[in-house]
Design an enzyme around this catalytic site. Structure first.
Site, PDB file in Angstrom:
ATOM      1  N   ASP A  50       4.226  22.251 -14.060  1.00 22.93           N
ATOM      2  CA  ASP A  50       3.967  20.968 -15.191  1.00 22.93           C
ATOM      3  C   ASP A  50       3.780  21.693 -16.332  1.00 22.93           C
ATOM      4  O   ASP A  50       4.254  23.144 -16.559  1.00 22.93           O
ATOM      5  CB  ASP A  50       3.057  20.785 -14.619  1.00 22.93           C
ATOM      6  CG  ASP A  50       2.547  19.273 -14.880  1.00 22.93           C
ATOM      7  OD1 ASP A  50       2.138  18.606 -16.216  1.00 22.93           O
ATOM      8  OD2 ASP A  50       2.805  18.318 -13.598  1.00 22.93           O
ATOM      9  N   HIS A  84      -2.272  17.568 -17.958  1.00 23.10           N
ATOM     10  CA  HIS A  84      -1.389  17.336 -17.467  1.00 23.10           C
ATOM     11  C   HIS A  84      -1.432  17.584 -15.994  1.00 23.10           C
ATOM     12  O   HIS A  84      -1.873  17.671 -14.812  1.00 23.10           O
ATOM     13  CB  HIS A  84      -0.484  16.643 -17.418  1.00 23.10           C
ATOM     14  CG  HIS A  84       0.659  15.543 -16.886  1.00 23.10           C
ATOM     15  ND1 HIS A  84       1.467  16.226 -16.052  1.00 23.10           N
ATOM     16  CD2 HIS A  84       0.739  14.489 -16.888  1.00 23.10           C
ATOM     17  CE1 HIS A  84       1.733  15.064 -15.327  1.00 23.10           C
ATOM     18  NE2 HIS A  84       1.723  14.452 -15.490  1.00 23.10           N
ATOM     19  N   ASN A 181       8.164   5.968 -14.219  1.00 20.27           N
ATOM     20  CA  ASN A 181       7.021   4.306 -14.328  1.00 20.27           C
ATOM     21  C   ASN A 181       7.833   3.811 -15.430  1.00 20.27           C
ATOM     22  O   ASN A 181       6.799   2.758 -16.323  1.00 20.27           O
ATOM     23  CB  ASN A 181       5.287   4.992 -15.287  1.00 20.27           C
ATOM     24  CG  ASN A 181       4.968   6.753 -15.265  1.00 20.27           C
ATOM     25  OD1 ASN A 181       5.178   6.524 -12.846  1.00 20.27           O
ATOM     26  ND2 ASN A 181       4.229   7.541 -14.946  1.00 20.27           N
ATOM     27  N   SER A 248       3.300  10.473 -12.076  1.00 23.66           N
ATOM     28  CA  SER A 248       2.542  11.173 -11.448  1.00 23.66           C
ATOM     29  C   SER A 248       1.264  12.237 -10.730  1.00 23.66           C
ATOM     30  O   SER A 248       1.391  13.206 -10.903  1.00 23.66           O
ATOM     31  CB  SER A 248       2.417  12.003 -13.110  1.00 23.66           C
ATOM     32  OG  SER A 248       3.629  12.059 -14.083  1.00 23.66           O
TER      33      SER A 248
END
Length: 323
Positions: A50, A84, A181, A248
């Site tokens: 990430d 994130h 998404n 996520s």
């Protein structure tokens, strides 16, 4: 190879402080019941690919076993220039420490592999290199990665990335990925993002607090299961907390749960389980919420400490469960 980015997500709210709290998603998947049985993912290593991680966050500082940077700069600097990755890490493994939030596996060890920069962008090469690094990594006490968690993706089917995933699975590392998404609220439609759509990974869709399919959640014929992904509370850089929405956010619920199941099942059976065996255990720990297979796959993640019975050695994902 082109760039890969964070799957689009929504930052709902940033909070300066949080009293000790078990977020709704952790409760929805019944993680506290597993903790009561002594299963907290203790010392199971999850590699998080990430934006890095705030390793000094009070809820995470005791969970990080190591890391590496696969974007520009110091290879040893895997701090989070975004936010994130810190949020994902907290959902997997935030500690029980009388403050902040608690993750699914509060005794999991995190290997932080920074593959995305401060803008949420990275290269496929970096992701491939990080996956290969995770598979070969060994800790000071011989620890090895059992789960790779990736809340990222794009529209491109990159053969080299697919090969790296197949190599990881062949080496008994489970790869958990966000579905994406781009959903249109129609559970019968098809939206595909990679690496989530690869057959070898565990592809995770999202539901809200009422167990309804999130309007943004991709649906397709490779969805394996769904998990909480709307207004998920977790860690945020600078000793803060935030609520984010996206597949996520659903993905780390599953990554943490897999670590909990690895601890539980391997303790009970007295041996290391294969990746297909772990997948079968994961699918046993789901419950339907009444959606189509394209919408929910095997169902909503729900840890049931009473369920067990490992499949026979050599079984594969295609034999009994959707994959």
């Amino acid at each position: 190879m082109s760039e890969v980015r964070l799957i689009p997500f929504k930052l709902e709210e940033v909070l300066q402080t949080v009293g000790e709290e078990i977020p709704y998603g952790i409760q929805m998947i019944n993680a506290p019941a597993a903790w009561e049985q002594g299963y907290k993912g203790t010392d199971v290593v999850v590699a998080v690919l990430d934006t890095g991680c705030d390793v000094n966050h009070p809820d995470l500082k005791d969970r990080v076993i190591g890391g590496r940077n696969f974007v520009d700069g110091d290879p040893e600097d895997y701090s989070d220039g975004h936010f994130h990755g810190t949020h994902v890490a907290g959902t997997i493994a935030a500690s029980v420490n009388q403050l902040g939030v608690t993750g699914v596996g509060p005794e999991v060890k995190l290997l932080i592999l920074r593959v995305l920069d401060k803008d949420g962008s990275g290269s496929y090469k970096g992701i491939i290199d990080a996956m290969n690094y995770a598979v070969e990594w060994r800790g000071d006490k011989g620890e090895k990665v059992r789960v790779i968690s990736m809340s990222l993706g794009g529209p491109d089917d990159v053969p080299e990335m697919h090969e790296a995933i197949k190599n990881a699975v062949d080496k008994n590392v489970m790869v958990v990925c966000a579905a994406g998404n781009e959903g249109d609220s129609d559970e019968n439609s098809d939206e595909q993002a990679y690496p989530g759509y690869y057959k070898e990974v565990v592809e995770v869709g999202a539901v809200d607090e009422q167990k309804r399919l999130a309007e943004f959640s991709n649906t397709n014929d490779e969805i394996d299961l769904v998990a909480p992904g709307v207004k998920v509370l977790s860690t945020y850089p600078g000793n803060k907390y935030a609520k984010l929405s996206g597949t996520s956010m659903a993905t780390p619920h599953v990554s943490g749960a897999v670590a909990v199941l690895i601890q539980k099942e391997e303790a009970e059976f007295g041996r290391e389980l294969t990746e297909p065996e772990i997948y079968a255990q994961l699918c046993k720990n789901t419950e339907t919420i009444g959606l189509t297979k394209k919408g929910e796959g095997n169902g909503l993640l729900f840890l049931n400490p009473e369920k067990g019975n490992a499949p026979r050695q050599g079984s594969n994902k295609d034999m009994a469960v959707q994959k």
